[in-house]
Scaffold this motif. Sequence first.
Motif, PDB file in Angstrom:
ATOM      1  N   ALA A 188      -2.529   6.981   0.971  1.00 27.04           N
ATOM      2  CA  ALA A 188      -1.194   7.567   0.854  1.00 27.04           C
ATOM      3  C   ALA A 188      -0.166   6.507   0.466  1.00 27.04           C
ATOM      4  CB  ALA A 188      -0.804   8.231   2.170  1.00 27.04           C
ATOM      5  N   ILE A 189      -0.271   5.336   1.075  1.00 27.82           N
ATOM      6  CA  ILE A 189       0.658   4.234   0.747  1.00 27.82           C
ATOM      7  C   ILE A 189       0.505   3.844  -0.724  1.00 27.82           C
ATOM      8  CG2 ILE A 189       1.181   1.799   1.173  1.00 27.82           C
ATOM      9  CD1 ILE A 189       0.386   2.281   4.096  1.00 27.82           C
ATOM     10  N   MET A 190      -0.734   3.750  -1.182  1.00 26.59           N
ATOM     11  CA  MET A 190      -0.969   3.400  -2.576  1.00 26.59           C
ATOM     12  C   MET A 190      -0.359   4.422  -3.523  1.00 26.59           C
ATOM     13  SD  MET A 190      -4.867   1.964  -2.739  1.00 26.59           S
ATOM     14  CE  MET A 190      -4.776   2.013  -4.521  1.00 26.59           C
ATOM     15  N   CYS A 191      -0.528   5.694  -3.213  1.00 23.61           N
ATOM     16  CA  CYS A 191       0.012   6.752  -4.073  1.00 23.61           C
ATOM     17  C   CYS A 191       1.528   6.636  -4.200  1.00 23.61           C
ATOM     18  CB  CYS A 191      -0.368   8.124  -3.527  1.00 23.61           C
ATOM     19  SG  CYS A 191      -2.116   8.543  -3.723  1.00 23.61           S
ATOM     20  N   LEU A 196       6.159   5.084  -7.605  1.00 20.96           N
ATOM     21  CA  LEU A 196       7.436   4.414  -7.816  1.00 20.96           C
ATOM     22  C   LEU A 196       7.412   3.561  -9.085  1.00 20.96           C
ATOM     23  CD1 LEU A 196       8.294   3.244  -4.174  1.00 20.96           C
ATOM     24  CD2 LEU A 196       9.415   5.065  -5.487  1.00 20.96           C
ATOM     25  N   VAL A 197       6.237   3.025  -9.409  1.00 19.91           N
ATOM     26  CA  VAL A 197       6.122   2.187 -10.605  1.00 19.91           C
ATOM     27  C   VAL A 197       5.973   3.038 -11.861  1.00 19.91           C
ATOM     28  CG1 VAL A 197       4.707   0.456 -11.777  1.00 19.91           C
ATOM     29  CG2 VAL A 197       5.136   0.260  -9.324  1.00 19.91           C
ATOM     30  N   VAL A 198       5.000   3.955 -11.877  1.00 20.73           N
ATOM     31  CA  VAL A 198       4.674   4.663 -13.120  1.00 20.73           C
ATOM     32  C   VAL A 198       5.732   5.660 -13.548  1.00 20.73           C
ATOM     33  CG1 VAL A 198       2.198   4.375 -12.753  1.00 20.73           C
ATOM     34  CG2 VAL A 198       3.319   6.453 -11.940  1.00 20.73           C
ATOM     35  N   ILE A 356      -8.430 -11.527   0.950  1.00 16.38           N
ATOM     36  CA  ILE A 356      -8.913 -10.745  -0.186  1.00 16.38           C
ATOM     37  C   ILE A 356      -8.392  -9.322  -0.127  1.00 16.38           C
ATOM     38  CG2 ILE A 356     -10.978  -9.768  -1.264  1.00 16.38           C
ATOM     39  CD1 ILE A 356     -10.486 -12.726  -1.846  1.00 16.38           C
ATOM     40  N   ALA A 357      -8.345  -8.735   1.058  1.00 15.40           N
ATOM     41  CA  ALA A 357      -7.859  -7.363   1.202  1.00 15.40           C
ATOM     42  C   ALA A 357      -6.410  -7.250   0.748  1.00 15.40           C
ATOM     43  CB  ALA A 357      -7.996  -6.906   2.653  1.00 15.40           C
ATOM     44  N   ILE A 358      -5.572  -8.200   1.163  1.00 15.71           N
ATOM     45  CA  ILE A 358      -4.156  -8.179   0.781  1.00 15.71           C
ATOM     46  C   ILE A 358      -4.004  -8.335  -0.723  1.00 15.71           C
ATOM     47  CG2 ILE A 358      -1.967  -9.429   0.962  1.00 15.71           C
ATOM     48  CD1 ILE A 358      -2.773 -10.088   3.863  1.00 15.71           C
ATOM     49  N   PHE A 359      -4.735  -9.290  -1.283  1.00 18.36           N
ATOM     50  CA  PHE A 359      -4.609  -9.521  -2.724  1.00 18.36           C
ATOM     51  C   PHE A 359      -5.159  -8.359  -3.534  1.00 18.36           C
ATOM     52  CE2 PHE A 359      -2.831 -13.542  -2.154  1.00 18.36           C
ATOM     53  CZ  PHE A 359      -2.442 -14.032  -3.401  1.00 18.36           C
ATOM     54  N   LEU A 360      -6.254  -7.772  -3.065  1.00 18.53           N
ATOM     55  CA  LEU A 360      -6.777  -6.600  -3.765  1.00 18.53           C
ATOM     56  C   LEU A 360      -5.770  -5.455  -3.759  1.00 18.53           C
ATOM     57  CD1 LEU A 360     -10.577  -6.249  -2.897  1.00 18.53           C
ATOM     58  CD2 LEU A 360      -9.545  -6.435  -5.158  1.00 18.53           C
ATOM     59  N   LEU A 361      -5.066  -5.303  -2.653  1.00 18.22           N
ATOM     60  CA  LEU A 361      -4.070  -4.235  -2.561  1.00 18.22           C
ATOM     61  C   LEU A 361      -3.020  -4.387  -3.650  1.00 18.22           C
ATOM     62  CD1 LEU A 361      -2.801  -1.810  -1.153  1.00 18.22           C
ATOM     63  CD2 LEU A 361      -1.676  -3.388   0.433  1.00 18.22           C
ATOM     64  N   PHE A 362      -2.475  -5.597  -3.803  1.00 17.40           N
ATOM     65  CA  PHE A 362      -1.448  -5.814  -4.818  1.00 17.40           C
ATOM     66  C   PHE A 362      -2.034  -5.776  -6.227  1.00 17.40           C
ATOM     67  CE2 PHE A 362       0.728  -7.693  -1.112  1.00 17.40           C
ATOM     68  CZ  PHE A 362       1.941  -7.029  -1.217  1.00 17.40           C
ATOM     69  N   PHE A 363      -3.221  -6.343  -6.401  1.00 16.23           N
ATOM     70  CA  PHE A 363      -3.871  -6.292  -7.697  1.00 16.23           C
ATOM     71  C   PHE A 363      -4.111  -4.849  -8.131  1.00 16.23           C
ATOM     72  CE2 PHE A 363      -5.640 -10.791  -7.561  1.00 16.23           C
ATOM     73  CZ  PHE A 363      -5.072 -11.172  -8.769  1.00 16.23           C
ATOM     74  N   VAL A 364      -4.639  -4.056  -7.209  1.00 14.25           N
ATOM     75  CA  VAL A 364      -5.015  -2.683  -7.548  1.00 14.25           C
ATOM     76  C   VAL A 364      -3.788  -1.834  -7.850  1.00 14.25           C
ATOM     77  CG1 VAL A 364      -6.016  -0.556  -6.621  1.00 14.25           C
ATOM     78  CG2 VAL A 364      -7.233  -2.715  -6.365  1.00 14.25           C
ATOM     79  N   ILE A 365      -2.687  -2.078  -7.168  1.00 15.08           N
ATOM     80  CA  ILE A 365      -1.467  -1.312  -7.451  1.00 15.08           C
ATOM     81  C   ILE A 365      -1.025  -1.510  -8.891  1.00 15.08           C
ATOM     82  CG2 ILE A 365       1.016  -1.192  -6.956  1.00 15.08           C
ATOM     83  CD1 ILE A 365       0.307  -1.610  -4.012  1.00 15.08           C
ATOM     84  N   THR A 366      -1.025  -2.764  -9.353  1.00 16.18           N
ATOM     85  CA  THR A 366      -0.654  -3.012 -10.748  1.00 16.18           C
ATOM     86  C   THR A 366      -1.719  -2.468 -11.699  1.00 16.18           C
ATOM     87  OG1 THR A 366      -1.645  -5.235 -10.647  1.00 16.18           O
ATOM     88  CG2 THR A 366       0.711  -5.055 -10.196  1.00 16.18           C
ATOM     89  N   THR A 367      -2.988  -2.604 -11.315  1.00  9.24           N
ATOM     90  CA  THR A 367      -4.072  -2.132 -12.177  1.00  9.24           C
ATOM     91  C   THR A 367      -4.005  -0.630 -12.386  1.00  9.24           C
ATOM     92  OG1 THR A 367      -5.552  -3.926 -11.513  1.00  9.24           O
ATOM     93  CG2 THR A 367      -6.578  -1.963 -12.439  1.00  9.24           C
ATOM     94  N   VAL A 368      -3.913   0.125 -11.299  1.00 11.62           N
ATOM     95  CA  VAL A 368      -3.929   1.582 -11.432  1.00 11.62           C
ATOM     96  C   VAL A 368      -2.666   2.085 -12.131  1.00 11.62           C
ATOM     97  CG1 VAL A 368      -5.421   1.880  -9.428  1.00 11.62           C
ATOM     98  CG2 VAL A 368      -2.952   1.991  -9.125  1.00 11.62           C
ATOM     99  N   GLY A 369      -1.557   1.361 -11.987  1.00  5.82           N
ATOM    100  CA  GLY A 369      -0.342   1.745 -12.696  1.00  5.82           C
ATOM    101  C   GLY A 369      -0.543   1.699 -14.197  1.00  5.82           C
ATOM    102  N   VAL A 370      -1.199   0.644 -14.663  1.00  7.94           N
ATOM    103  CA  VAL A 370      -1.470   0.514 -16.099  1.00  7.94           C
ATOM    104  C   VAL A 370      -2.546   1.505 -16.541  1.00  7.94           C
ATOM    105  CG1 VAL A 370      -2.257  -1.054 -17.907  1.00  7.94           C
ATOM    106  CG2 VAL A 370      -0.761  -1.896 -16.097  1.00  7.94           C
ATOM    107  N   LEU A 371      -3.565   1.735 -15.702  1.00  8.89           N
ATOM    108  CA  LEU A 371      -4.597   2.714 -16.042  1.00  8.89           C
ATOM    109  C   LEU A 371      -3.997   4.111 -16.226  1.00  8.89           C
ATOM    110  CD1 LEU A 371      -7.552   1.706 -13.676  1.00  8.89           C
ATOM    111  CD2 LEU A 371      -7.437   1.452 -16.165  1.00  8.89           C
TER     112      LEU A 371
END
Length: 467
Positions: A188-191, A196-198, A356-371
């Motif tokens: 839910a947080i990720m969504c 907010l970005v896309v 790794i969990a924290i960095f993956l969270l931020f990485f994935v947010i930017t990744t899925v936004g572009v996807l």
Amino acid sequence: MSWIETWVANASNFLWTYLLAFLLIGTGIFLTIRLRFFQFRFFGHVLKNTIGQIFRKDKHEGTITPFQAFTSALASTAGATNIVGVPIAIALGGPGALFWMWLVALIGMATKYSEIMLGVKYREKNKKGTWVGGPQYYIKKALGWDKVAIGFAFFLMIEAIPSLMVQSNSITTQVEGAFGWRTEITGAIMCVLVALVVFGGIQRIAKVTDKMVPFMVLTYLAVALTVIFANVGELPSVFGLIFTHAFTPISAAGGFAGAGFAQALRWGIARGLYSNEAGLGTAPITHAAAQTDHPARQGLWGIFSVFVDTIVICTISGFAVLVTGTWTEVKPENASNMIGTAFGTLMGDSLGGSFIAIFLLFFVITTVGVLIYFGEKQAEYLFGYKFSKIMRIVYIGAIYVGAIGGLQFVWQFLDLLLAFVLVFNVIPLLFLHKEIRAMTDDYINRYYYKKKGKPSVQLFSDQDVSQ
């Protein structure tokens, strides 16, 4: 449902081990030769005109800066594919898989340069005044292959769904293991964060990525290099493993089940492509919005992005799990935890996993936004601007479904759909090789030799295909 999953897995393995391996490598080699090894001969020029000019403020036609286009495209590749994808390739293909990832990257530089260049040349403005482009545009405009252009757009639009699911699940499982957060909460947080970005379009995506991506990449590399230097004595044997078992089988050891040549080839090429996306046709979608004075100049960012993503980040990730020996300690089904375990040898198991969990969270947010942006642009091309906004909601929903582990059978189709996307983009690139050469010739003569005060040289043809 098991027979479907078995069929998809077998089909994907066959395609990636044989057909796509030769198509992808063959196209990269062909373009590299036709461009007379441009990515190697002019690599210094590439660095000078990419990372060497990130603060340059020249205004040319475009929606975002060249650097923002680069970081937006890099956001879709750097992150989970480097932190999770590389260990998976090693777990299933052995250390030799890294060799094939390097090979795909070196020749893939020519492929990515070519597709970005074509994406900029054939871009156009949509009804909102934003520059849009990608393989579907140059396939249709340059070749007149309307059905192939539609096929590319359709498969990429659909492929974004399982890709988003896999990305979101990779982070929710990591966060659950590190902090005990329920997957529903993280999803839910990720969504919310992604929405907010896309909903700000490519401009907001670019503003987020050009701040977050460089910081995250540099921090990750600093920690990974520290782990490697702490085990620097293992590097000679690691190089031996990589080059020896790129061509020969490797036996089981500890949690590692062993791998043959075909597995090293299959997983090295598949994860290499999924990491840098050279030939997949996604990079031209973001780079088409860049402010640039020549298509080839923006194409230089494609060469640099493959270098950063695979030659630098993937290599460092691979070395981290190899020098620490975690690739033999962690079972293949838990390969996504290898980097955290490797970092844990230096930071402690708990802190390594949390980092790794924290960095993956931020990485994935930017990744899925572009996807999501990639998928939206395909929907816009196929069905119009309004429908692309409907797909935006579908994609955000897919993030949550994947986060909680739902519809896992859909994930099985990811490699298969990527195969279709690749074929629909790479074959047109082969037919456009003369135009690719001519644009490169024009750029070299007008910007490289002229600036150095040297007479222009006729590298390829007389055709001037500049904008």
